[in-house]
Design a protein around this motif. Structure first.
Motif, PDB file in Angstrom:
ATOM      1  N   ALA A  93      68.658  46.318  41.314  1.00 40.34           N
ATOM      2  CA  ALA A  93      67.808  45.195  41.703  1.00 40.34           C
ATOM      3  C   ALA A  93      67.734  44.172  40.580  1.00 40.34           C
ATOM      4  CB  ALA A  93      66.411  45.693  42.068  1.00 40.34           C
ATOM      5  N   SER A  94      67.723  42.908  40.946  1.00 39.40           N
ATOM      6  CA  SER A  94      67.780  41.820  39.971  1.00 39.40           C
ATOM      7  C   SER A  94      66.462  41.642  39.225  1.00 39.40           C
ATOM      8  CB  SER A  94      68.148  40.518  40.679  1.00 39.40           C
ATOM      9  OG  SER A  94      67.228  40.280  41.737  1.00 39.40           O
ATOM     10  N   CYS A  95      66.563  41.081  38.032  1.00 40.20           N
ATOM     11  CA  CYS A  95      65.397  40.877  37.167  1.00 40.20           C
ATOM     12  C   CYS A  95      65.479  39.515  36.490  1.00 40.20           C
ATOM     13  CB  CYS A  95      65.331  41.975  36.112  1.00 40.20           C
ATOM     14  SG  CYS A  95      63.908  41.854  34.995  1.00 40.20           S
ATOM     15  N   THR A  96      64.405  38.760  36.576  1.00 37.99           N
ATOM     16  CA  THR A  96      64.294  37.501  35.851  1.00 37.99           C
ATOM     17  C   THR A  96      63.690  37.770  34.481  1.00 37.99           C
ATOM     18  OG1 THR A  96      64.018  36.155  37.844  1.00 37.99           O
ATOM     19  CG2 THR A  96      63.185  35.221  35.794  1.00 37.99           C
ATOM     20  N   GLY A  97      64.318  37.275  33.441  1.00 43.28           N
ATOM     21  CA  GLY A  97      63.764  37.393  32.100  1.00 43.28           C
ATOM     22  C   GLY A  97      62.964  36.153  31.750  1.00 43.28           C
ATOM     23  N   ILE A  98      61.747  36.351  31.266  1.00 44.18           N
ATOM     24  CA  ILE A  98      60.877  35.238  30.861  1.00 44.18           C
ATOM     25  C   ILE A  98      60.591  35.344  29.370  1.00 44.18           C
ATOM     26  CG2 ILE A  98      58.664  34.073  31.178  1.00 44.18           C
ATOM     27  CD1 ILE A  98      60.338  33.903  33.674  1.00 44.18           C
TER      28      ILE A  98
ATOM     29  N   GLY B 163      70.522  42.275  28.152  1.00 44.11           N
ATOM     30  CA  GLY B 163      69.847  43.493  28.567  1.00 44.11           C
ATOM     31  C   GLY B 163      69.768  43.670  30.071  1.00 44.11           C
ATOM     32  N   GLY B 164      70.282  42.685  30.826  1.00 53.81           N
ATOM     33  CA  GLY B 164      70.363  42.830  32.271  1.00 53.81           C
ATOM     34  C   GLY B 164      69.568  41.845  33.092  1.00 53.81           C
ATOM     35  N   CYS B 165      68.998  40.817  32.462  1.00 51.83           N
ATOM     36  CA  CYS B 165      68.203  39.836  33.197  1.00 51.83           C
ATOM     37  C   CYS B 165      69.044  38.608  33.568  1.00 51.83           C
ATOM     38  CB  CYS B 165      67.009  39.378  32.354  1.00 51.83           C
ATOM     39  SG  CYS B 165      65.865  40.698  31.928  1.00 51.83           S
ATOM     40  N   ASP B 166      68.870  38.151  34.785  1.00 51.85           N
ATOM     41  CA  ASP B 166      69.569  36.958  35.264  1.00 51.85           C
ATOM     42  C   ASP B 166      68.800  36.393  36.451  1.00 51.85           C
ATOM     43  OD1 ASP B 166      71.429  34.967  35.706  1.00 51.85           O
ATOM     44  OD2 ASP B 166      72.779  36.267  36.869  1.00 51.85           O
ATOM     45  N   PRO B 167      68.202  35.205  36.265  1.00 56.99           N
ATOM     46  CA  PRO B 167      68.335  34.297  35.144  1.00 56.99           C
ATOM     47  C   PRO B 167      67.381  34.639  33.998  1.00 56.99           C
ATOM     48  CG  PRO B 167      66.893  33.321  36.767  1.00 56.99           C
ATOM     49  CD  PRO B 167      67.388  34.635  37.356  1.00 56.99           C
ATOM     50  N   VAL B 168      67.536  33.891  32.896  1.00 55.31           N
ATOM     51  CA  VAL B 168      66.577  33.935  31.794  1.00 55.31           C
ATOM     52  C   VAL B 168      65.923  32.564  31.725  1.00 55.31           C
ATOM     53  CG1 VAL B 168      66.252  34.150  29.310  1.00 55.31           C
ATOM     54  CG2 VAL B 168      67.834  35.675  30.493  1.00 55.31           C
TER      55      VAL B 168
ATOM     56  N   ALA C 119      57.999  31.143  38.407  1.00 60.10           N
ATOM     57  CA  ALA C 119      59.427  30.917  38.215  1.00 60.10           C
ATOM     58  C   ALA C 119      60.253  32.087  38.742  1.00 60.10           C
ATOM     59  CB  ALA C 119      59.733  30.686  36.731  1.00 60.10           C
ATOM     60  N   ALA C 120      59.771  33.304  38.487  1.00 63.28           N
ATOM     61  CA  ALA C 120      60.479  34.490  38.971  1.00 63.28           C
ATOM     62  C   ALA C 120      60.467  34.545  40.492  1.00 63.28           C
ATOM     63  CB  ALA C 120      59.850  35.752  38.382  1.00 63.28           C
ATOM     64  N   THR C 121      59.349  34.138  41.100  1.00 68.12           N
ATOM     65  CA  THR C 121      59.259  34.100  42.560  1.00 68.12           C
ATOM     66  C   THR C 121      60.293  33.138  43.132  1.00 68.12           C
ATOM     67  OG1 THR C 121      56.899  34.640  42.506  1.00 68.12           O
ATOM     68  CG2 THR C 121      57.734  33.617  44.514  1.00 68.12           C
ATOM     69  N   GLU C 122      60.461  32.001  42.470  1.00 68.80           N
ATOM     70  CA  GLU C 122      61.435  31.002  42.922  1.00 68.80           C
ATOM     71  C   GLU C 122      62.860  31.553  42.904  1.00 68.80           C
ATOM     72  OE1 GLU C 122      60.899  27.724  40.313  1.00 68.80           O
ATOM     73  OE2 GLU C 122      58.848  27.310  40.986  1.00 68.80           O
ATOM     74  N   THR C 123      63.144  32.427  41.965  1.00 67.89           N
ATOM     75  CA  THR C 123      64.511  32.955  41.858  1.00 67.89           C
ATOM     76  C   THR C 123      64.800  34.029  42.895  1.00 67.89           C
ATOM     77  OG1 THR C 123      63.997  34.768  40.313  1.00 67.89           O
ATOM     78  CG2 THR C 123      64.422  32.576  39.350  1.00 67.89           C
ATOM     79  N   GLY C 124      63.737  34.629  43.452  1.00 66.07           N
ATOM     80  CA  GLY C 124      63.934  35.665  44.457  1.00 66.07           C
ATOM     81  C   GLY C 124      64.297  37.030  43.903  1.00 66.07           C
ATOM     82  N   THR C 125      64.111  37.239  42.603  1.00 62.18           N
ATOM     83  CA  THR C 125      64.436  38.538  42.015  1.00 62.18           C
ATOM     84  C   THR C 125      63.328  39.545  42.294  1.00 62.18           C
ATOM     85  OG1 THR C 125      63.477  37.908  39.885  1.00 62.18           O
ATOM     86  CG2 THR C 125      65.846  37.568  40.161  1.00 62.18           C
TER      87      THR C 125
ATOM     88  N   ASN D  91      57.954  42.954  41.776  1.00 63.63           N
ATOM     89  CA  ASN D  91      57.295  41.824  42.440  1.00 63.63           C
ATOM     90  C   ASN D  91      56.057  42.198  43.261  1.00 63.63           C
ATOM     91  OD1 ASN D  91      58.627  43.028  44.588  1.00 63.63           O
ATOM     92  ND2 ASN D  91      60.112  41.368  44.852  1.00 63.63           N
ATOM     93  N   LYS D  92      55.902  43.449  43.633  1.00 64.21           N
ATOM     94  CA  LYS D  92      54.724  43.838  44.410  1.00 64.21           C
ATOM     95  C   LYS D  92      53.425  43.714  43.607  1.00 64.21           C
ATOM     96  CE  LYS D  92      55.498  48.774  43.425  1.00 64.21           C
ATOM     97  NZ  LYS D  92      55.890  50.071  44.036  1.00 64.21           N
ATOM     98  N   HIS D  93      53.525  43.552  42.296  1.00 70.06           N
ATOM     99  CA  HIS D  93      52.352  43.425  41.430  1.00 70.06           C
ATOM    100  C   HIS D  93      52.042  41.975  41.054  1.00 70.06           C
ATOM    101  CE1 HIS D  93      52.356  47.794  40.729  1.00 70.06           C
ATOM    102  NE2 HIS D  93      53.660  47.698  40.512  1.00 70.06           N
ATOM    103  N   TRP D  94      52.939  41.063  41.334  1.00 75.59           N
ATOM    104  CA  TRP D  94      52.824  39.718  40.777  1.00 75.59           C
ATOM    105  C   TRP D  94      51.585  38.963  41.238  1.00 75.59           C
ATOM    106  CZ3 TRP D  94      58.585  37.785  41.392  1.00 75.59           C
ATOM    107  CH2 TRP D  94      59.425  38.610  40.619  1.00 75.59           C
TER     108      TRP D  94
END
Length: 198
Positions: free
Chosen positions: A10-15, A48-53, A95-101, A150-153
């Motif tokens: 599963a994808s991960c956005t890095g902030i 480390g596996g995040c895309d996007p950053v 921002a992470a919500t916008e990316t759909g990760t 994302n269920k915690h966001w």
């Protein structure tokens, strides 16, 4: 044949949390060592596996050009950054919500010895857990990165206030996976410049 665990990929956005003024440090930490800390945080998340950053900016102003962000790095201007860390965390979650990760990984800019191996270890732990929550721990002390499904966001955004970002929500969770990373880094944040540093 057992079902495929798709969460392992599963994808991960890095902030990168880089909006603060760095009052104790003497300048915004996004500018520390000519931006070396910022570039290090970006690399740690990306490799480390995040895309996007995405870099959350504040005290340095809304123009990212002086920071010399690496190619492919996104950024967001946190207009209300001065109200506290909560504003930056909420901006990062938007921002992470916008990316759909599915996951977000938060990493402050002022922990320069965190590398991609730490991020990858914590991300793997979050992906394999029921809670979707994991954080690095150094010498029994909770640290960063923190990876959140994302269920915690929504709950985090609602509970964040002032200088309490995700902590007010995560602090009460018994299902946080603590990932020991003592063998990879110190996890020490840098609040003050080194003696003799310019």
């Amino acid at each position: 044949m057992p079902p495929v665990d798709r969460s392992a990929h599963a994808s991960c956005t890095g902030i990168v949390l880089a909006a603060g003024a760095g009052t104790r440090y003497g300048k915004p930490k996004a500018l520390a060592e000519n931006g070396a800390w910022l570039r290090s945080a970006i690399t740690a998340l990306r490799d480390g596996g995040c895309d996007p950053v995405i870099v959350a900016l504040g005290a340095t102003g809304p123009d990212p050009a002086p920071l010399g962000l690496p190619d492919g790095t996104e950024w967001r201007w946190v207009a209300d950054w001065a109200t506290g860390l909560a504003a930056t965390v909420r901006a990062g979650l938007r921002a992470a919500t916008e990316t759909g990760t599915r996951y977000v990984a938060f990493l402050p800019v002022d922990i320069p010895d965190i590398g991609p191996d730490v991020v990858a270890r914590v991300l793997a732990a979050a992906r394999s857990s029921q809670s979707g929550l994991a954080r690095a721990v150094f010498h029994n002390t909770p640290g960063h990165p923190v990876v959140i499904e994302n269920k915690h966001w929504e709950a985090i955004s609602a509970s964040a206030s002032g200088d309490s970002g995700a902590g007010s929500y995560l602090g009460g969770r018994q299902d946080m996976v603590c990932v020991t990373c003592d063998d990879l880094a110190t996890g020490t944040d840098r609040d003050f410049p080194e003696v003799g540093a310019r």
